[in-house]
Design a protein around this motif. Structure first.
Motif, short mmCIF file in Angstrom:
data_model
loop_
_atom_site.label_atom_id
_atom_site.label_comp_id
_atom_site.label_asym_id
_atom_site.label_seq_id
_atom_site.Cartn_x
_atom_site.Cartn_y
_atom_site.Cartn_z
N MET A 1 64.54 46.48 65.73
CA MET A 1 65.73 46.73 64.94
C MET A 1 66.16 45.46 64.20
N GLU A 2 66.19 44.36 64.97
CA GLU A 2 66.63 43.10 64.36
C GLU A 2 65.61 42.62 63.33
N SER A 3 64.33 42.83 63.57
CA SER A 3 63.30 42.42 62.60
C SER A 3 63.41 43.24 61.32
N ARG A 4 63.84 44.48 61.45
CA ARG A 4 64.02 45.34 60.28
C ARG A 4 65.17 44.82 59.42
N ILE A 5 66.26 44.40 60.05
CA ILE A 5 67.41 43.84 59.32
C ILE A 5 67.00 42.55 58.61
N ILE A 6 66.23 41.73 59.29
CA ILE A 6 65.75 40.48 58.69
C ILE A 6 64.86 40.79 57.50
N ALA A 7 64.00 41.80 57.63
CA ALA A 7 63.10 42.19 56.53
C ALA A 7 63.90 42.68 55.33
N ILE A 8 64.95 43.46 55.56
CA ILE A 8 65.79 43.97 54.47
C ILE A 8 66.51 42.82 53.78
N LYS A 9 67.07 41.91 54.59
CA LYS A 9 67.77 40.76 54.00
C LYS A 9 66.81 39.87 53.21
N THR A 10 65.62 39.67 53.74
CA THR A 10 64.63 38.85 53.05
C THR A 10 64.23 39.49 51.74
N THR A 11 64.01 40.81 51.75
CA THR A 11 63.65 41.52 50.54
C THR A 11 64.77 41.45 49.50
N ALA A 12 66.01 41.65 49.95
CA ALA A 12 67.15 41.58 49.04
C ALA A 12 67.27 40.19 48.44
N LEU A 13 67.10 39.16 49.28
CA LEU A 13 67.17 37.78 48.81
C LEU A 13 66.05 37.49 47.81
N PHE A 14 64.85 37.98 48.08
CA PHE A 14 63.72 37.79 47.19
C PHE A 14 63.97 38.46 45.84
N LEU A 15 64.45 39.69 45.86
CA LEU A 15 64.73 40.41 44.62
C LEU A 15 65.83 39.73 43.81
N ALA A 16 66.88 39.28 44.49
CA ALA A 16 67.96 38.57 43.79
C ALA A 16 67.43 37.29 43.17
N GLY A 17 66.56 36.58 43.88
CA GLY A 17 65.96 35.37 43.34
C GLY A 17 65.11 35.65 42.12
N CYS A 18 64.35 36.75 42.17
CA CYS A 18 63.53 37.15 41.01
C CYS A 18 64.40 37.45 39.80
N ILE A 19 65.50 38.17 40.03
CA ILE A 19 66.42 38.49 38.93
C ILE A 19 66.99 37.21 38.35
N LEU A 20 67.40 36.29 39.23
CA LEU A 20 67.97 35.02 38.78
C LEU A 20 66.97 34.23 37.95
N LEU A 21 65.75 34.08 38.47
CA LEU A 21 64.75 33.29 37.76
C LEU A 21 64.33 33.95 36.45
N ALA A 22 64.24 35.26 36.44
CA ALA A 22 63.90 35.96 35.19
C ALA A 22 65.02 35.81 34.17
N SER A 23 66.22 35.64 34.64
CA SER A 23 67.38 35.55 33.75
C SER A 23 67.59 34.14 33.21
N CYS A 24 66.86 33.17 33.70
CA CYS A 24 67.03 31.79 33.22
C CYS A 24 66.62 31.65 31.76
N SER A 25 65.68 32.46 31.33
CA SER A 25 65.16 32.39 29.97
C SER A 25 65.97 33.30 29.05
N SER A 26 66.16 32.85 27.82
CA SER A 26 66.84 33.67 26.81
C SER A 26 66.12 33.48 25.49
N LYS A 27 66.06 34.55 24.70
CA LYS A 27 65.39 34.42 23.41
C LYS A 27 66.19 35.09 22.31
N THR A 28 65.92 34.63 21.09
CA THR A 28 66.58 35.17 19.91
C THR A 28 65.57 35.16 18.75
#
Length: 171
Positions: A1-28
């Motif tokens: 159960m606890e490993s599942r919570i850690i996996a969910i938190k890790t996945t959420a953190l990874f996805l948020a990091g991906c969104i952040l890094l993808a958002s660093c770039s801007s174009k016009t």
């Protein structure tokens, strides 16, 4: 159960990091009317219009633009990375607790109207005489000022069009 919570938190953190890094770039997309103008960004030649500019500068960073085309007046302007909110960077910053340095983007595109060089403008540039008491601004100068007011949203598109017609109708 606890490993599942850690996996969910890790996945959420990874996805948020991906969104952040993808958002660093801007174009016009930088366009000119007519197209094919040489584009200089911060004094460096980078290509011709239409030109896609992309960078990872932080909020508030300014880029100077110079457009040159044979038979047209040189056009100078600038734009800053504070024109459009980047929701992805904000969400990524909340989850990762990372400084919000990339929360703003550029407008997706910008088009600049180049003004034709006239024979009178060429002669005026060569002639050295005292400025007259009459309005010494050329049509090109007046049109540039109007365009700048429009870009800075100090006048509406309708006001711009009306004033542009007046300037072009002057003798």
């Amino acid at each position: 159960m606890e490993s599942r919570i850690i996996a969910i938190k890790t996945t959420a953190l990874f996805l948020a990091g991906c969104i952040l890094l993808a958002s660093c770039s801007s174009k016009t997309l930088i366009q000119s009317n007519p197209s094919g103008a040489k584009v200089y960004l911060n004094g460096e030649a980078v290509g011709t219009t239409p030109y896609t500019h992309e960078d990872t500068k932080i909020v508030g960073s300014t880029t100077t633009v110079k457009l040159e085309k044979e038979g047209y007046e040189t056009f100078n302007t600038s734009f800053s990375r504070n024109e459009k909110t980047d929701v992805g960077a904000i969400i990524g910053g909340v989850f990762v607790l990372f400084p919000f340095l990339w929360t703003m983007k550029y407008k997706p595109e910008r088009t600049y109207d180049l003004v034709k060089t006239t024979t009178i403008d060429k002669v005026a540039a060569v002639a050295v005489e005292k400025p007259s008491t009459v309005d010494s601004k050329t049509k090109a100068d007046k049109l540039r000022e109007l365009k700048k007011l429009l870009e800075e949203k100090l006048i509406t598109q309708e006001e711009y069009d009306l004033e542009k017609k007046k300037v072009l109708a002057e003798l």
